[in-house]
Design a protein around this motif. Sequence first.
Motif, PDB file in Angstrom:
ATOM      1  N   ARG A 167      40.140  39.645  34.272  1.00 36.15           N
ATOM      2  CA  ARG A 167      39.630  38.108  34.582  1.00 36.15           C
ATOM      3  C   ARG A 167      40.120  37.824  35.949  1.00 36.15           C
ATOM      4  O   ARG A 167      41.083  38.271  36.488  1.00 36.15           O
ATOM      5  CB  ARG A 167      40.308  36.949  33.627  1.00 36.15           C
ATOM      6  CG  ARG A 167      39.925  37.130  32.236  1.00 36.15           C
ATOM      7  CD  ARG A 167      40.818  36.029  31.413  1.00 36.15           C
ATOM      8  NE  ARG A 167      42.138  36.116  31.525  1.00 36.15           N
ATOM      9  CZ  ARG A 167      42.937  35.175  30.848  1.00 36.15           C
ATOM     10  NH1 ARG A 167      42.410  34.211  30.172  1.00 36.15           N
ATOM     11  NH2 ARG A 167      44.364  35.585  31.046  1.00 36.15           N
ATOM     12  N   VAL A 168      39.017  37.243  36.797  1.00 38.07           N
ATOM     13  CA  VAL A 168      39.000  37.238  38.299  1.00 38.07           C
ATOM     14  C   VAL A 168      39.859  36.073  38.548  1.00 38.07           C
ATOM     15  O   VAL A 168      39.705  35.063  38.145  1.00 38.07           O
ATOM     16  CB  VAL A 168      37.835  37.452  38.987  1.00 38.07           C
ATOM     17  CG1 VAL A 168      36.827  36.167  38.637  1.00 38.07           C
ATOM     18  CG2 VAL A 168      38.045  37.563  40.366  1.00 38.07           C
ATOM     19  N   PHE A 169      40.578  36.386  39.736  1.00 40.53           N
ATOM     20  CA  PHE A 169      41.622  35.109  40.176  1.00 40.53           C
ATOM     21  C   PHE A 169      40.931  34.324  41.202  1.00 40.53           C
ATOM     22  O   PHE A 169      39.703  34.838  41.730  1.00 40.53           O
ATOM     23  CB  PHE A 169      42.739  35.632  40.788  1.00 40.53           C
ATOM     24  CG  PHE A 169      43.954  36.053  39.894  1.00 40.53           C
ATOM     25  CD1 PHE A 169      45.024  35.139  39.605  1.00 40.53           C
ATOM     26  CD2 PHE A 169      43.943  37.092  39.056  1.00 40.53           C
ATOM     27  CE1 PHE A 169      45.886  35.097  38.903  1.00 40.53           C
ATOM     28  CE2 PHE A 169      45.003  37.416  38.162  1.00 40.53           C
ATOM     29  CZ  PHE A 169      46.195  36.250  38.254  1.00 40.53           C
ATOM     30  N   LYS A 170      40.902  33.032  41.037  1.00 45.86           N
ATOM     31  CA  LYS A 170      40.631  32.113  42.261  1.00 45.86           C
ATOM     32  C   LYS A 170      40.982  32.677  43.569  1.00 45.86           C
ATOM     33  O   LYS A 170      41.835  33.238  43.751  1.00 45.86           O
ATOM     34  CB  LYS A 170      40.906  30.642  42.119  1.00 45.86           C
ATOM     35  CG  LYS A 170      40.418  29.872  40.941  1.00 45.86           C
ATOM     36  CD  LYS A 170      40.916  28.545  40.620  1.00 45.86           C
ATOM     37  CE  LYS A 170      40.450  27.772  39.438  1.00 45.86           C
ATOM     38  NZ  LYS A 170      40.984  26.587  39.136  1.00 45.86           N
ATOM     39  N   GLY A 171      40.119  32.234  44.637  1.00 47.10           N
ATOM     40  CA  GLY A 171      40.282  32.960  45.928  1.00 47.10           C
ATOM     41  C   GLY A 171      40.040  34.574  46.082  1.00 47.10           C
ATOM     42  O   GLY A 171      39.937  34.968  47.193  1.00 47.10           O
ATOM     43  N   SER A 172      39.421  35.136  45.016  1.00 47.74           N
ATOM     44  CA  SER A 172      38.930  36.410  45.360  1.00 47.74           C
ATOM     45  C   SER A 172      37.589  36.607  45.486  1.00 47.74           C
ATOM     46  O   SER A 172      36.791  35.744  45.351  1.00 47.74           O
ATOM     47  CB  SER A 172      39.116  37.213  44.051  1.00 47.74           C
ATOM     48  OG  SER A 172      40.506  37.508  43.614  1.00 47.74           O
ATOM     49  N   PRO A 173      37.076  37.442  46.397  1.00 46.72           N
ATOM     50  CA  PRO A 173      35.587  37.733  46.797  1.00 46.72           C
ATOM     51  C   PRO A 173      34.655  37.808  45.447  1.00 46.72           C
ATOM     52  O   PRO A 173      33.500  37.421  45.491  1.00 46.72           O
ATOM     53  CB  PRO A 173      35.498  38.918  47.574  1.00 46.72           C
ATOM     54  CG  PRO A 173      36.825  39.032  48.160  1.00 46.72           C
ATOM     55  CD  PRO A 173      37.850  38.437  47.179  1.00 46.72           C
ATOM     56  N   ALA A 174      35.326  38.741  44.248  1.00 48.70           N
ATOM     57  CA  ALA A 174      34.359  38.632  43.403  1.00 48.70           C
ATOM     58  C   ALA A 174      34.182  37.548  42.515  1.00 48.70           C
ATOM     59  O   ALA A 174      35.105  36.715  42.651  1.00 48.70           O
ATOM     60  CB  ALA A 174      35.100  39.743  42.510  1.00 48.70           C
ATOM     61  N   ALA A 175      32.952  37.289  41.969  1.00 45.67           N
ATOM     62  CA  ALA A 175      32.727  36.101  41.293  1.00 45.67           C
ATOM     63  C   ALA A 175      32.676  36.138  39.724  1.00 45.67           C
ATOM     64  O   ALA A 175      32.930  35.235  39.411  1.00 45.67           O
ATOM     65  CB  ALA A 175      31.286  35.534  41.699  1.00 45.67           C
ATOM     66  N   LYS A 176      32.795  37.514  39.306  1.00 47.21           N
ATOM     67  CA  LYS A 176      32.599  37.312  38.081  1.00 47.21           C
ATOM     68  C   LYS A 176      34.040  38.329  37.274  1.00 47.21           C
ATOM     69  O   LYS A 176      34.633  38.990  38.116  1.00 47.21           O
ATOM     70  CB  LYS A 176      31.505  38.196  37.483  1.00 47.21           C
ATOM     71  CG  LYS A 176      30.256  37.211  37.746  1.00 47.21           C
ATOM     72  CD  LYS A 176      28.999  38.076  37.199  1.00 47.21           C
ATOM     73  CE  LYS A 176      27.629  37.272  37.241  1.00 47.21           C
ATOM     74  NZ  LYS A 176      26.511  37.928  36.816  1.00 47.21           N
ATOM     75  N   ASN A 177      34.498  38.222  36.096  1.00 49.64           N
ATOM     76  CA  ASN A 177      35.497  39.110  35.412  1.00 49.64           C
ATOM     77  C   ASN A 177      34.565  40.475  35.453  1.00 49.64           C
ATOM     78  O   ASN A 177      33.424  40.582  35.512  1.00 49.64           O
ATOM     79  CB  ASN A 177      35.915  38.673  34.030  1.00 49.64           C
ATOM     80  CG  ASN A 177      36.282  37.038  33.870  1.00 49.64           C
ATOM     81  OD1 ASN A 177      36.954  36.813  35.076  1.00 49.64           O
ATOM     82  ND2 ASN A 177      36.221  36.607  32.972  1.00 49.64           N
ATOM     83  N   LEU A 178      35.884  41.517  35.206  1.00 50.97           N
ATOM     84  CA  LEU A 178      35.279  42.800  35.096  1.00 50.97           C
ATOM     85  C   LEU A 178      34.631  42.793  33.769  1.00 50.97           C
ATOM     86  O   LEU A 178      34.654  42.300  32.751  1.00 50.97           O
ATOM     87  CB  LEU A 178      36.742  43.604  35.158  1.00 50.97           C
ATOM     88  CG  LEU A 178      37.179  43.855  36.413  1.00 50.97           C
ATOM     89  CD1 LEU A 178      38.486  45.002  36.232  1.00 50.97           C
ATOM     90  CD2 LEU A 178      36.346  44.567  37.727  1.00 50.97           C
ATOM     91  N   LYS A 179      33.479  43.850  33.517  1.00 46.68           N
ATOM     92  CA  LYS A 179      32.670  43.783  32.449  1.00 46.68           C
ATOM     93  C   LYS A 179      33.484  44.604  31.396  1.00 46.68           C
ATOM     94  O   LYS A 179      34.129  45.616  31.656  1.00 46.68           O
ATOM     95  CB  LYS A 179      31.448  44.332  32.922  1.00 46.68           C
ATOM     96  CG  LYS A 179      30.356  44.417  31.776  1.00 46.68           C
ATOM     97  CD  LYS A 179      29.130  44.514  32.259  1.00 46.68           C
ATOM     98  CE  LYS A 179      27.856  44.281  31.171  1.00 46.68           C
ATOM     99  NZ  LYS A 179      26.726  44.387  31.704  1.00 46.68           N
ATOM    100  N   VAL A 180      33.244  44.036  30.251  1.00 43.22           N
ATOM    101  CA  VAL A 180      33.837  44.818  29.095  1.00 43.22           C
ATOM    102  C   VAL A 180      32.660  45.576  28.165  1.00 43.22           C
ATOM    103  O   VAL A 180      31.762  44.766  28.001  1.00 43.22           O
ATOM    104  CB  VAL A 180      34.404  43.898  28.043  1.00 43.22           C
ATOM    105  CG1 VAL A 180      34.917  44.584  26.866  1.00 43.22           C
ATOM    106  CG2 VAL A 180      35.742  43.273  28.568  1.00 43.22           C
ATOM    107  N   PRO A 181      32.531  46.697  28.390  1.00 47.38           N
ATOM    108  CA  PRO A 181      31.494  47.361  27.619  1.00 47.38           C
ATOM    109  C   PRO A 181      31.526  47.281  26.006  1.00 47.38           C
ATOM    110  O   PRO A 181      32.363  47.260  25.569  1.00 47.38           O
ATOM    111  CB  PRO A 181      31.601  48.785  28.020  1.00 47.38           C
ATOM    112  CG  PRO A 181      33.148  48.941  28.125  1.00 47.38           C
ATOM    113  CD  PRO A 181      33.512  47.731  28.891  1.00 47.38           C
ATOM    114  N   PRO A 182      30.192  47.404  25.606  1.00 43.26           N
ATOM    115  CA  PRO A 182      30.312  47.724  23.897  1.00 43.26           C
ATOM    116  C   PRO A 182      31.186  48.919  23.495  1.00 43.26           C
ATOM    117  O   PRO A 182      31.286  49.952  24.177  1.00 43.26           O
ATOM    118  CB  PRO A 182      28.833  47.757  23.565  1.00 43.26           C
ATOM    119  CG  PRO A 182      28.081  48.195  24.845  1.00 43.26           C
ATOM    120  CD  PRO A 182      29.025  47.704  25.778  1.00 43.26           C
ATOM    121  N   HIS A 183      32.128  48.553  22.596  1.00 43.22           N
ATOM    122  CA  HIS A 183      32.859  49.766  22.013  1.00 43.22           C
ATOM    123  C   HIS A 183      33.365  49.360  20.671  1.00 43.22           C
ATOM    124  O   HIS A 183      33.389  48.277  20.391  1.00 43.22           O
ATOM    125  CB  HIS A 183      34.179  49.763  23.001  1.00 43.22           C
ATOM    126  CG  HIS A 183      34.999  48.471  23.021  1.00 43.22           C
ATOM    127  ND1 HIS A 183      34.680  47.464  24.013  1.00 43.22           N
ATOM    128  CD2 HIS A 183      36.245  48.421  22.550  1.00 43.22           C
ATOM    129  CE1 HIS A 183      35.664  46.769  23.632  1.00 43.22           C
ATOM    130  NE2 HIS A 183      36.633  47.146  22.842  1.00 43.22           N
TER     131      HIS A 183
END
Length: 200
Positions: A167-183
């Motif tokens: 999950r992405v922290f506030k203040g980070s350039p990334a806007a979204k959480n890292l993706k969880v692939p189907p598994h």
Amino acid sequence: MSNDGVNQGRRRFLIATTAVGGGVGAVGVAVPFVKSWNPSEKAKAAGAPAKADISKVEPGAMIVVEWRGKPVYVVRRTDELVGYLEGLAEKLKDPANADEGQQPSYAKNTGRSRKPEILVLEGVCTHLGCAPKFVPEVKPQPFVDGEDWKGGFFCPCHGSRFDIAGRVFKGSPAAKNLKVPPHSYLDETTLLIGVDEENA
């Protein structure tokens, strides 16, 4: 104009031969063209599910598995790492995993996983596609100034920070959480990336 001396049988033979030759040529061109629409064996293999043996992944360690040409991080979290996930909501951009496209429904929980101790993430930063580094230690990190960040994933390209659930922290350039692939799990030690249990 007179048709005297014209061999009508020969004319019909030449027209028929030309038509058959043209038809064979058209089929000869069309078959490879239509076949090119089908995915190659390499492309089929790239889209196939990937198996990972997680039996030897120690607590606090990560392995990388390739799936569809992307790195997939498989982390065995310790109880301490799982416990660290609680109480971070006000520091995260999307703590409730509201962006449906970033994880399957079964990973829409605090740990973003099927099993609390096993995390499966695409190792691609949601900012510009760099590979985040795994930082498993639950302690303040020296390369993050003035922040109470205690490990997870850190993108060295532009400084995006993610917790140990991606999950992405506030203040980070990334806007979204890292993706969880189907598994899904074939058994206690075999992870199948790319196929949900519901669709297996």
